[in-house]
Structure formats: structure tokens, C-alpha cells
Design a protein around this motif. Structure first.
Motif, PDB file in Angstrom:
ATOM      1  N   UNK A 144       0.801  -1.229   0.000  1.00 54.40           N
ATOM      2  CA  UNK A 144       0.000   0.000   0.000  1.00 54.40           C
ATOM      3  C   UNK A 144       0.829   1.272   0.000  1.00 54.40           C
ATOM      4  N   UNK A 145       2.079   1.197   0.480  1.00 57.47           N
ATOM      5  CA  UNK A 145       2.826   2.443   0.681  1.00 57.47           C
ATOM      6  C   UNK A 145       4.116   2.575  -0.116  1.00 57.47           C
ATOM      7  N   UNK A 146       4.587   1.510  -0.709  1.00 62.96           N
ATOM      8  CA  UNK A 146       5.863   1.587  -1.409  1.00 62.96           C
ATOM      9  C   UNK A 146       5.629   1.686  -2.911  1.00 62.96           C
ATOM     10  N   UNK A 147       6.053   2.806  -3.491  1.00 66.32           N
ATOM     11  CA  UNK A 147       5.941   3.020  -4.933  1.00 66.32           C
ATOM     12  C   UNK A 147       7.348   3.211  -5.484  1.00 66.32           C
ATOM     13  N   UNK A 148       7.638   2.444  -6.521  1.00 63.76           N
ATOM     14  CA  UNK A 148       8.972   2.462  -7.126  1.00 63.76           C
ATOM     15  C   UNK A 148       8.871   2.948  -8.570  1.00 63.76           C
ATOM     16  N   UNK A 149       9.552   4.052  -8.919  1.00 67.21           N
ATOM     17  CA  UNK A 149       9.552   4.493 -10.322  1.00 67.21           C
ATOM     18  C   UNK A 149      10.448   3.581 -11.160  1.00 67.21           C
ATOM     19  N   UNK A 150      10.002   3.308 -12.388  1.00 70.85           N
ATOM     20  CA  UNK A 150      10.759   2.459 -13.313  1.00 70.85           C
ATOM     21  C   UNK A 150      10.777   3.153 -14.663  1.00 70.85           C
TER      22      UNK A 150
END
Length: 154
Positions: free
Chosen positions: A47-53
Motif C-alpha cells: 500500500x505504501x511503497x511506490x517504485x519508479x521504473x
């Protein structure tokens, strides 16, 4: 949730869940592709970890092709360009018989080498031949179509 098979798609066809997953991901990726530009995505983990790719254009195009295959229910096999193929593997990739492939090898149409008494074909050489063959076929079809149009005008 249903247990998914873990075998590679080279050994089986995708099931319905995998087809739907691939189609969803294909649509998401396609919506972000803009010509030859890098594709910016954000992947959420929990729910809280967003990783840009960031996907380079070639990687995005390759991933799109793979997703198209799976979403259409087709399997695929990934072959490194530097792989050494048996004559049967090479024949399967060209969709020809093994004896026909051996004739192409012996006639010098495709480079090969021997390991003991077995012929081996570098994937790069096979892909080069396939590209030339496909170009020649396309040119021949274009010529036939042009001739057909000319005969219609007479």
C-alpha cells in the motif's frame, strides 16, 4: 486464488488467467508508450511503497511484443543472439524441415560450424538469414502485385 503453472511458455501455452494478466499489462504499457521515448512507470509494492521504473524504448518494445504473444494465447521461446543451435532447433525457428535446413547449410546459405560430427548454427546467423529471406519474399510479393496491377490496366 488459482495456483499458476510455473513452467516456461516455451514448454506450454498460457492459460486464461495468464492471457488476461498479459493483456492488462499490455494495455497499461501501450497507454504509456510515446514513439521512441523512454517509458516512465510507477510500480506499487503493497500500500505504501511506490517504485519508479524507466524502460528504454527497445526494452518497452520487446516487452510489448512478449505481452502480445502471451495475451493472444501463444507461447514463446527466448533465444539469446549468441546461442548455438542444433539443426533441429534452427529448422524449427525457420519453420522448415531439418533436411531442408541442412541443404541450406551445405549450400552456404547459412553459416554453420561443426562440433564433432554435429552441425551447429549461431542464432545471429540464423536471424540474419531469416531477415534476408523475409525481405526477399516481401520484395517478390510486391513485384507480383505490381505486375498484376499493370496487367489489369492493359
Amino acid at each position: 486464488m488459482m495456483m499458476q503453472a510455473k513452467e516456461a511458455f516455451a514448454e506450454r501455452l498460457p492459460d486464461q488467467v495468464e492471457i488476461e494478466n498479459a493483456d492488462s499489462l499490455r494495455r497499461i504499457l501501450a497507454s504509456q508508450v510515446n514513439g521512441d521515448e523512454a517509458v516512465e512507470l510507477s510500480l506499487a509494492f503493497g500500500e505504501k511503497q511506490i517504485e519508479p521504473v524507466t524502460l528504454a524504448p527497445a526494452l518497452a518494445a520487446s516487452l510489448m511484443e512478449l505481452l502480445r504473444l502471451v495475451s493472444s494465447g501463444r507461447g514463446f521461446r527466448m533465444i539469446p543472439v549468441d546461442a548455438e543451435l542444433t539443426t533441429q532447433q534452427a529448422a524449427d525457428l525457420l519453420n522448415v524441415s531439418r533436411p531442408h535446413l541442412v541443404k541450406l547449410l551445405e549450400d552456404g546459405e547459412i553459416a554453420f560450424f561443426k562440433t564433432g560430427r554435429h552441425r551447429r548454427v549461431k542464432a545471429a546467423d540464423l536471424f540474419e538469414y531469416k531477415k534476408k529471406r523475409d525481405t526477399d519474399r516481401s520484395d517478390a510479393l510486391s513485384d507480383l502485385a505490381a505486375m498484376d496491377m499493370e496487367s489489369d490496366l492493359l
